[in-house]
Design a protein around this motif. Structure first.
Motif, short mmCIF file in Angstrom:
data_model
loop_
_atom_site.label_atom_id
_atom_site.label_comp_id
_atom_site.label_asym_id
_atom_site.label_seq_id
_atom_site.Cartn_x
_atom_site.Cartn_y
_atom_site.Cartn_z
N LEU A 1 -39.44 47.63 9.90
CA LEU A 1 -40.50 48.55 10.34
C LEU A 1 -40.87 49.53 9.23
O LEU A 1 -40.01 50.03 8.52
N ARG A 2 -42.14 49.78 9.12
CA ARG A 2 -42.65 50.74 8.15
C ARG A 2 -42.21 52.15 8.56
O ARG A 2 -42.20 52.49 9.74
N GLY A 3 -41.80 52.95 7.59
CA GLY A 3 -41.33 54.30 7.90
C GLY A 3 -39.82 54.35 8.08
O GLY A 3 -39.26 55.42 8.29
N VAL A 4 -39.17 53.18 8.00
CA VAL A 4 -37.71 53.12 8.15
C VAL A 4 -37.09 52.98 6.76
O VAL A 4 -37.40 52.06 6.02
N ARG A 5 -36.22 53.94 6.42
CA ARG A 5 -35.60 53.91 5.09
C ARG A 5 -34.34 53.07 5.10
O ARG A 5 -34.09 52.28 4.20
N GLN B 1 -40.45 62.34 19.66
CA GLN B 1 -41.53 62.70 20.58
C GLN B 1 -42.49 61.52 20.78
O GLN B 1 -42.85 61.18 21.91
N ALA B 2 -42.85 60.88 19.68
CA ALA B 2 -43.76 59.73 19.75
C ALA B 2 -43.11 58.56 20.50
O ALA B 2 -43.78 57.84 21.24
N LEU B 3 -41.79 58.41 20.33
CA LEU B 3 -41.06 57.35 21.06
C LEU B 3 -41.12 57.62 22.56
O LEU B 3 -41.35 56.72 23.37
N MET B 4 -40.94 58.89 22.94
CA MET B 4 -41.03 59.26 24.36
C MET B 4 -42.42 58.98 24.90
O MET B 4 -42.59 58.48 26.00
N ASP B 5 -43.44 59.34 24.10
CA ASP B 5 -44.82 59.09 24.53
C ASP B 5 -45.04 57.59 24.72
O ASP B 5 -45.80 57.18 25.60
N GLU C 1 -42.35 50.51 16.98
CA GLU C 1 -43.41 50.20 16.03
C GLU C 1 -44.66 51.01 16.36
O GLU C 1 -45.29 51.60 15.48
N ARG C 2 -44.99 51.07 17.66
CA ARG C 2 -46.17 51.82 18.10
C ARG C 2 -46.01 53.31 17.79
O ARG C 2 -46.92 53.97 17.30
N ALA C 3 -44.81 53.83 18.05
CA ALA C 3 -44.56 55.26 17.82
C ALA C 3 -44.69 55.58 16.32
O ALA C 3 -45.33 56.57 15.95
N LEU C 4 -44.11 54.75 15.48
CA LEU C 4 -44.19 55.00 14.03
C LEU C 4 -45.64 54.93 13.54
O LEU C 4 -46.04 55.68 12.66
N ALA C 5 -46.42 54.04 14.15
CA ALA C 5 -47.83 53.91 13.74
C ALA C 5 -48.61 55.18 14.07
O ALA C 5 -49.52 55.56 13.34
N THR C 6 -48.26 55.86 15.17
CA THR C 6 -48.98 57.10 15.51
C THR C 6 -48.57 58.24 14.59
O THR C 6 -49.34 59.14 14.33
N ILE C 7 -47.32 58.16 14.07
CA ILE C 7 -46.84 59.24 13.18
C ILE C 7 -47.37 59.04 11.77
O ILE C 7 -47.65 60.00 11.06
N MET C 8 -47.48 57.78 11.35
CA MET C 8 -47.88 57.51 9.96
C MET C 8 -49.09 56.61 9.89
O MET C 8 -49.03 55.53 9.31
N PRO C 9 -50.21 57.04 10.47
CA PRO C 9 -51.40 56.18 10.45
C PRO C 9 -51.89 55.94 9.03
O PRO C 9 -52.33 54.85 8.69
N ALA C 10 -51.77 56.98 8.18
CA ALA C 10 -52.27 56.85 6.80
C ALA C 10 -51.47 55.79 6.05
O ALA C 10 -52.03 54.93 5.37
#
Ligand code: PLP
Length: 402
Positions: free
Chosen positions: A320-324, A346-350, A384-393
């Motif tokens: 997943l993108r955003g995972v180090r 927070q995004a995961l909860m959403d 994946e969906r939560a990370l996409a909302t956090i890092m759209p750019a």
């Protein structure tokens, strides 16, 4: 009651010791929970590694036991405590005995007392502990814990603990002095972000403890009881590094409060009559529930499920993108992010997924051991969906660059 009404009650009447998320839960089943507004969540926090079998899983065991006998005190015997101790000793696979209590902090207190009692005649009492560790919130627990934030404002702390860097055998060796009696560590550090001990480090500790006559003690409150793909977390790291004593709690009775300490031969009788006690320790009710939980774990092959689904989850999370980095064993997983964990949680909860923070940049997944492949896939999709909302750019950059 509405969520707002419940939160209002807390603000007026419950001590503000926790920073809570504004979610009010009313019902659960398996890996799912529902809030007061009827919204469904996939619970991969597991109540912080407690709900070994998920929600509403110990209902029958609690009801059956409660109809028989709830509490008699440790002035007497009852079958459940003996049977549970036997089962735990068998699962560890080494001769020893068990002491029962009610929480992780208490189980660790029992370890401290075991070590002190054992070293007392020689004037030895100091326990070596590690940076970034977590051992509970009693005074000795926060002293042993390797994080300043839990100690601040509670000084003076308990004497006899010495902190050294985790995974640094030389630092441990140099810290051993004439007063040292034991080394205590989490084989996989939990609260600070799922950091496994290196195999060489554990083997080295075992050697050092043998040479210097120290007890090697593992806090398996979070990592124990099958979550890592073995009943004992240390066996997934270095099976030769067997401990002299160990603590459990969290998942032991699947959500019913219970803790325990195990000590190996020849230390199993160090705490003799009158040296330690707990009014509620090992009640017929708690023991019956723990026996039922362990029986289900065995019957349904859940340790293996934890190992297999854990490997599957970790492999998918790594992509997943955003995972180090993804660390852990089995269903004790730390997802280190390239950003702060809080907005991601927070995004995961959403997105309908519950997880737990670990350190500042790590999301911990500690789901029930009986999750299915479909639930694992659902969690990944939500992640994946939560990370996409956090890092759209970043998402656009990846797509554009690819
Ligand atoms: C949770 C935890 C504790 C404390 O357990 P409590 O039941 O909250 O007292 C101790 N050690 C570790 C490793 C833990 O994860």
């Amino acid at each position: 009651m509405t969520s707002a009404e419940v939160i209002e009650l807390f603000e007026r009447y419950v001590m503000p010791t926790y920073a809570r998320w504004p979610l009010v839960f009313v019902r659960g089943r398996g890996a799912r929970v529902w809030d007061a507004d009827g919204r469904e969540y996939l619970d991969f926090g597991g109540g912080i590694a407690v709900n070994l079998l998920g929600h509403a899983a110990i209902t029958e065991a609690v009801a059956r036991a409660a109809q028989q006998l709830v509490h008699v005190s440790n002035l007497y015997y009852h079958p459940g405590q003996g049977l549970l101790a036997k089962r735990l000793v068998e699962l560890v696979g080494l001769p020893g005995k068990v002491f029962f209590c009610n929480s992780g902090a208490e189980a660790n207190e029992a370890l401290f007392k075991l070590a002190r009692r054992w070293g007392h005649a020689e004037g030895r009492y100091e326990i070596i502990v590690f940076h970034d560790s977590f051992h509970g919130r009693t005074l000795a627990g926060i002293t042993a814990t390797g994080q300043d934030k839990v100690k601040k404002g509670f000084e003076p702390l308990v004497p006899g603990f010495r902190h050294v860097p985790f995974n640094d055998l030389d630092a441990v060796a140099s810290a051993v002095g004439p007063q040292t009696v034991a080394v205590l560590l989490e084989p996989i550090q939990g609260e600070s972000g799922i950091r496994p001990a290196a195999a060489d480090f554990l083997r080295g500790l075992r050697r050092l403890c043998d040479e210097r006559k120290l007890l090697l003690m593992y806090d398996e409150v979070q990592c124990g009881l099958g979550r890592t793909g073995d009943f004992c977390a240390w066996r997934t790291l270095a099976p030769e590094a067997i401990p002299d004593a160990m603590s459990w709690a969290k998942g032991l009775a699947g959500g019913f409060p219970m803790g325990a300490m195990w000590a190996r031969e020849p230390h199993q009788d160090v705490l003799g009559p009158g040296t330690h006690a707990s009014t509620f320790g090992g009640t017929p009710l708690a023991c019956a529930v723990a026996l039922a939980v362990l029986e289900t774990v065995e019957r349904e092959g859940l340790v293996r499920n934890a190992r297999e689904l854990g490997e599957y989850l970790m492999q998918r999370l790594r992509s997943l993108r955003g995972v180090r980095e993804v660390r852990g064993r089995g269903l004790m997983i730390g997802v280190e992010l390239t950003c702060e964990a809080r907005p991601v949680l927070q995004a995961l909860m959403d997105a309908g997924l519950l997880a737990v923070a670990g350190g500042t940049q790590v999301v911990r997944l500690l789901p029930p051991l009986n999750i299915t492949r479909a639930e694992a896939d659902e969690a990944i999709a939500k992640f994946e969906r939560a990370l996409a909302t956090i890092m759209p750019a970043a998402s656009a950059a990846t797509v554009g660059g690819g």
